[in-house]
Motif scaffolding. Sequence first.
Motif, PDB file in Angstrom:
ATOM      1  N   GLU A   1      23.305 -25.822  29.078  1.00 10.40           N
ATOM      2  CA  GLU A   1      23.658 -24.582  28.361  1.00 10.40           C
ATOM      3  C   GLU A   1      23.105 -24.609  26.937  1.00 10.40           C
ATOM      4  O   GLU A   1      22.553 -23.623  26.446  1.00 10.40           O
ATOM      5  CB  GLU A   1      25.184 -24.432  28.320  1.00 10.40           C
TER       6      GLU A   1
ATOM      7  N   GLY B   1      19.182 -24.423  26.801  1.00 13.35           N
ATOM      8  CA  GLY B   1      18.765 -23.091  27.231  1.00 13.35           C
ATOM      9  C   GLY B   1      18.978 -22.067  26.134  1.00 13.35           C
ATOM     10  O   GLY B   1      18.103 -21.238  25.858  1.00 13.35           O
ATOM     11  N   ALA B   2      20.136 -22.132  25.466  1.00 15.95           N
ATOM     12  CA  ALA B   2      20.428 -21.200  24.362  1.00 15.95           C
ATOM     13  C   ALA B   2      19.483 -21.436  23.194  1.00 15.95           C
ATOM     14  O   ALA B   2      19.018 -20.485  22.548  1.00 15.95           O
ATOM     15  CB  ALA B   2      21.880 -21.365  23.916  1.00 15.95           C
TER      16      ALA B   2
ATOM     17  N   ARG C   1      16.378 -22.643  23.261  1.00 18.33           N
ATOM     18  CA  ARG C   1      15.022 -22.164  23.572  1.00 18.33           C
ATOM     19  C   ARG C   1      14.926 -20.650  23.436  1.00 18.33           C
ATOM     20  O   ARG C   1      13.889 -20.124  23.024  1.00 18.33           O
ATOM     21  CB  ARG C   1      14.626 -22.603  24.983  1.00 18.33           C
ATOM     22  N   GLN C   2      15.975 -19.937  23.786  1.00 20.01           N
ATOM     23  CA  GLN C   2      15.976 -18.492  23.602  1.00 20.01           C
ATOM     24  C   GLN C   2      15.993 -18.126  22.122  1.00 20.01           C
ATOM     25  O   GLN C   2      15.351 -17.169  21.692  1.00 20.01           O
ATOM     26  CB  GLN C   2      17.191 -17.868  24.303  1.00 20.01           C
ATOM     27  N   ASP C   3      16.734 -18.899  21.332  1.00 18.63           N
ATOM     28  CA  ASP C   3      16.891 -18.609  19.903  1.00 18.63           C
ATOM     29  C   ASP C   3      15.687 -19.065  19.091  1.00 18.63           C
ATOM     30  O   ASP C   3      15.336 -18.442  18.096  1.00 18.63           O
ATOM     31  CB  ASP C   3      18.164 -19.306  19.398  1.00 18.63           C
ATOM     32  N   ARG C   4      15.042 -20.165  19.492  1.00 22.63           N
ATOM     33  CA  ARG C   4      13.903 -20.726  18.764  1.00 22.63           C
ATOM     34  C   ARG C   4      12.750 -20.998  19.737  1.00 22.63           C
ATOM     35  O   ARG C   4      12.402 -22.152  20.015  1.00 22.63           O
ATOM     36  CB  ARG C   4      14.295 -22.040  18.072  1.00 22.63           C
ATOM     37  N   PRO C   5      12.128 -19.944  20.288  1.00 25.41           N
ATOM     38  CA  PRO C   5      11.076 -20.164  21.289  1.00 25.41           C
ATOM     39  C   PRO C   5       9.862 -20.898  20.735  1.00 25.41           C
ATOM     40  O   PRO C   5       9.085 -21.481  21.501  1.00 25.41           O
ATOM     41  CB  PRO C   5      10.718 -18.738  21.733  1.00 25.41           C
TER      42      PRO C   5
END
Length: 332
Positions: A112, A115-116, A118-122
């Motif tokens: 979790e 995953g969060a 990577r979405q926030d800091r691609p």
Amino acid sequence: MPRSKIELRHVRYIIAAAESGSFRRAAQDLGVEQSAISRRIRDVEDEIGAQLFRRHSAGVHLTEIGRQFLRQASPVAHQIGSALESARTIAAAGRHLRIGVFGPLTMGFLSELFGAFRQDRPGTRLQFSEASSPELIAAVRRRQLDVGVVAEASPGRGYAMTHLWNEPVYLAMAESDPLADRKAVRWCDLRNHHFVVTDLPTGDFAKAYLERQLMAPRDALRIEQLSVTRESLMQIVAHGGGVTIAGSAHVRFGLSGITFRLIEDAMLRYGAVHPSGSLPRDLERLLTLAKSLSERDQAWFTRQRLIRPEHRRGPRVDRLRGARGRTLDRLQ
């Protein structure tokens, strides 16, 4: 040379006003207040002692001095903008976090969290390595890792620690094992069992942990350490080659031929160790997300088969033990 107060944004505002023919439209294009455009252009006009624009009811247009100023300033502004964009691209490509983990990345909390992130800091690359908790702590203290996720570690000198979650410990056994008929097992039920663990860092930890919990003479314990992967170890268990201990990740996904039973009063504390003091922004963000996950409600932790950490100590130890007991009942 005389020192000027003119900045790159002044030139950007002049270019936008010249292209749009209006301070109002230039402000809309740049996402700033119209007063900011007027004020910055006035700053330039005051410094050079002449008007760059003639104002009229329909908008503005450049004076001859304004056109001469832009002929020289525009290429410079574009070059600086291009240089900044190139630098941002290079910096983004080089951004990474070095993360050490004790245990599989399939642990519910970590899957979790990352995953969060990577979405926030691609644009930030995550570099993972696996090692024992003492090795991870040492690597963080030497600044060879940015953060380490460890089990059963205590705060110490040279690093800070954030408690993230607690995890129950399960016995993994073949479906034909007599203990599979029980709802839960106790350590005293396991002293005569043949345990198998890997020779990976998690296996070293499991062996030491079993030796402490079983409270039997070392020569009386039956703990075999095998040079196999975690997946192969579970196949050995499924075929009746011994029992082992497992965490919530294995229980959530389930494994063919294996039964998991909660071990009463067995719980591991997991936390993140990181350097003390000021931290890079990406690491600060990762720790903020981790703390946010650790403060989720108990229902989320129960779905993950985890135990929510106590961020505030209650006045009575009995109350904490009672709460933990109720949580363990729901995890069975």
